[in-house]
Design an enzyme around this catalytic site. Structure first.
Site, PDB file in Angstrom:
ATOM      1  N   GLU A 272     -46.708 -86.620  84.619  1.00 28.14           N
ATOM      2  CA  GLU A 272     -46.640 -88.272  84.715  1.00 28.14           C
ATOM      3  C   GLU A 272     -47.967 -87.737  85.451  1.00 28.14           C
ATOM      4  OE1 GLU A 272     -45.641 -90.547  84.054  1.00 28.14           O
ATOM      5  OE2 GLU A 272     -43.563 -90.504  83.472  1.00 28.14           O
TER       6      GLU A 272
ATOM      7  N   ASN B 178     -51.348 -88.976  83.552  1.00 23.17           N
ATOM      8  CA  ASN B 178     -52.500 -90.043  84.616  1.00 23.17           C
ATOM      9  C   ASN B 178     -54.089 -89.290  83.848  1.00 23.17           C
ATOM     10  OD1 ASN B 178     -50.025 -91.816  84.291  1.00 23.17           O
ATOM     11  ND2 ASN B 178     -50.340 -91.428  86.785  1.00 23.17           N
TER      12      ASN B 178
ATOM     13  N   ARG C 166     -48.807 -98.428  77.750  1.00 23.57           N
ATOM     14  CA  ARG C 166     -47.967 -97.587  79.426  1.00 23.57           C
ATOM     15  C   ARG C 166     -47.266 -98.562  79.068  1.00 23.57           C
ATOM     16  NH1 ARG C 166     -48.863 -92.554  77.310  1.00 23.57           N
ATOM     17  NH2 ARG C 166     -48.610 -92.462  79.515  1.00 23.57           N
TER      18      ARG C 166
END
Length: 142
Positions: free
Chosen positions: A47, A51, A105
């Protein structure tokens, strides 16, 4: 005092996300984590790296940096980019918030990191990048 340290850097390409999660998980393996703990680490790293690539660099060329420290039975993982930064960290950390709705997203990245790690801190300056600091404690080795 730090027992062990690992630093890696790689281009902000989505293909490198799996490399990052496996590299960190392999390094953390020396703490003899459970399969669930390894899965948590892999997910959180995935994650944070995603990002950096999608939001920090907006899929443009850049470098993602990862530093991993082991001290006693705790691991600290720092994922850093020199991308666009986050204007409002508090808002960015709200579940379901996304700065890229055009990419469909889910806006759950920080929530996932918080869920799987014991501690999460996000530092960012607009135009300078973002640093995500995650910590997880493991049972002491016997």
């Amino acid at each position: 005092m730090v027992d062990n340290i690992m630093k890696i850097e790689f281009m902000s390409k989505s293909q490198n996300e799996s490399f990052a999660r496996v590299a960190v998980a392999s390094f953390v393996a020396q703490l003899d984590p459970t399969l669930e703990e390894i899965a948590d680490i892999k997910t959180a790293v995935s994650e944070a790296v995603t990002n950096s690539i999608i939001h920090g660099y907006q899929n443009k060329k850049g470098i993602v940096f990862i530093e991993t420290y082991i001290e006693n039975s705790e691991v600290t993982i720092i994922v850093k980019d020199n991308g666009i930064g986050i204007t409002d960290i508090e808002k960015a950390m709200e579940p379901l918030y996304t700065s890229r709705p055009d990419l469909e997203r889910s806006g759950m990245g920080f929530t996932v990191m918080e869920t799987f790690m014991d501690e999460l801190k996000v530092l960012s300056k607009e135009g300078e990048g973002t640093k995500v600091i995650m910590k997880k404690k493991f049972r002491p080795l016997e």
